[in-house]
Write an enzyme that holds these catalytic residues in place. Sequence first.
Site, short mmCIF file in Angstrom:
data_model
loop_
_atom_site.label_atom_id
_atom_site.label_comp_id
_atom_site.label_asym_id
_atom_site.label_seq_id
_atom_site.Cartn_x
_atom_site.Cartn_y
_atom_site.Cartn_z
N ARG A 1 0.83 -0.99 0.05
CA ARG A 1 -0.05 -0.01 0.06
C ARG A 1 0.76 1.28 -0.04
O ARG A 1 1.83 1.31 0.49
CB ARG A 1 -0.81 0.00 1.21
CG ARG A 1 -1.99 -1.06 1.18
CD ARG A 1 -2.72 -1.10 2.42
NE ARG A 1 -3.76 -2.17 2.26
CZ ARG A 1 -3.61 -3.59 2.58
NH1 ARG A 1 -2.44 -4.07 2.95
NH2 ARG A 1 -4.64 -4.32 2.33
N HIS B 1 -0.62 -2.46 -4.48
CA HIS B 1 -0.32 -3.28 -5.45
C HIS B 1 0.00 -2.68 -6.92
O HIS B 1 -0.53 -3.17 -8.12
CB HIS B 1 -0.91 -4.61 -5.64
CG HIS B 1 -0.57 -5.45 -4.46
ND1 HIS B 1 0.14 -5.54 -3.69
CD2 HIS B 1 -1.67 -6.36 -3.91
CE1 HIS B 1 0.33 -6.37 -2.63
NE2 HIS B 1 -0.88 -6.98 -2.63
N HIS C 1 2.91 -12.93 -5.52
CA HIS C 1 1.58 -12.98 -4.79
C HIS C 1 0.93 -14.30 -4.73
O HIS C 1 -0.07 -14.41 -4.62
CB HIS C 1 0.73 -11.68 -5.03
CG HIS C 1 -0.13 -11.40 -4.02
ND1 HIS C 1 -1.34 -11.94 -3.77
CD2 HIS C 1 -0.32 -10.18 -3.20
CE1 HIS C 1 -1.89 -11.26 -2.65
NE2 HIS C 1 -1.36 -10.25 -2.39
N ASP D 1 -2.43 -9.75 7.95
CA ASP D 1 -1.97 -9.09 6.90
C ASP D 1 -1.21 -7.98 7.18
O ASP D 1 -1.49 -6.87 7.11
CB ASP D 1 -3.43 -8.71 5.99
CG ASP D 1 -3.20 -8.01 4.68
OD1 ASP D 1 -2.08 -8.19 4.24
OD2 ASP D 1 -3.99 -7.21 4.14
N GLU E 1 4.86 -12.69 0.95
CA GLU E 1 5.21 -11.50 0.15
C GLU E 1 6.42 -10.86 0.67
O GLU E 1 6.50 -9.93 1.38
CB GLU E 1 4.14 -10.56 0.05
CG GLU E 1 2.63 -11.13 -0.57
CD GLU E 1 1.57 -10.21 -0.35
OE1 GLU E 1 1.58 -8.97 -0.68
OE2 GLU E 1 0.71 -10.49 0.34
#
Length: 465
Positions: A150, A175, A267, A360, A431
């Site tokens: 982000r 992304h 991803h 996340d 990631e």
Amino acid sequence: MRTKLMRTGSWLRRRPAVKAGTGVVIVAAAAALGLAAAAPSATAQPTAKAGYGGGLSVSKAYFGSTVEPYTGKLTPTYRYTLTNGRGESVDLLSFGGITQEINVPGSNGKTADVVLGFKTLQDYVKYDSPPVIANGGPYFGETVGRFANRIAKGTFSLNGKTYTVPVNNGVNALHGGLVGFGDHVWSQVAIIHTHSEVGVTLQLVSPNGDASGAVGSPGCPNGCTGYPGELTVDVTYTLNNAGQYTLHYSAHNDSSSLSTVVNLTNHSYFNLAGQNSPAGSAYGQYVQINADNYSPTDATQIPLPGLPDGVPVAGTPFDFTTPHTIGSRIDDVSAPDNTPASDSTLTGGESQLTIAEGYDHNWILNKQTPQTTGPDGLNFAARAWDPSSGRELSVYTDQPGVQFYSGNFLTGTLIGITGDTYRQGAGYTFETQHFPDSPNEPSFPTTTLGPDKTFNTTTVFAFSG
């Protein structure tokens, strides 16, 4: 020539950018292997196959055609299949640099595809990261850029001016924006085929102003400048007989005067029991992350300011320094998460697990030691293990962080490659990357890439069963 890269004190030999169409091949002439790009056919038949060196082989097949956003033209895409002598294989798409399948035998002798994915090109175009505002898509298997993760409000300052990119994730850019690297058709630059590994190099040239938009266009209410500087990105994907799937990224800023920002990652969503396993099966898999600290976020999932080293994971559900199953603490929103009390306004008083609806977050990887050094001299980042199949995944990288995401926003509306739906607990990502919102946080490792500079990074996904 020696070129300074992103992290202070980190120097790598610059690899010259290779333009598509030059015919350069890393190991052997593509024509000699019969792997030169062929005209598309009506069916996905292999255009070539070569194999030697302990069962290593690589093949290429037409995968369909789609409109390339940069040119507006219908463009063929291809699927590359990399196979080793252990019964493992990887299917890789030129559309989006997408890892479509990774097939790994288990201790029970059965082979399973351990990444989530779609069956057809049309599904990837329609669902994977569609150019719409409402939170994009799942990004299954994509090579993500120009900026992975982000950017707060889709805005950052560089080169003495303010740049804006499309907002596509609440109030932030995610992304790369509405049309990221995963929405483009990458060009084949090279086929790799040696006695130790097989692979392919794909290239994307991202123009100056990539992700720009007119006033009132989706994600750009006041217009978007896009990213500064032309960026040539080469990603080399290889598989060897040790079960190591290696991704080497090389991004060259082609501008002689403009700096840019870059953050690249893969991803893929992993489920070591198999991508078509029963709903929630990933929650029973063990994860270990080599990180004593993580980055808590505000209510919009931007890292809290003033925490360059994050906060300790100790005593929280974010502590994966020893193995835990993903599901064992994911719903424990009453547990401490070590978010500073002074940031309660930014978090809305919500726990980190509530804000993200699970995991996340960016884990700040521990400094490399001889004990954590693995393939290619890389630092150990994370490990996952599935008790039911015995399959194990170890991740190694030179990046400072890893975004561990537990697939929280999978809702059962997407149909996977074998006709099964994906919902929460279907898979998780590792990631490897720089930190979220780094362009707006000077205390984070920098993601700025100066004029005529090259950024190199490598991640290894090592499988065993």
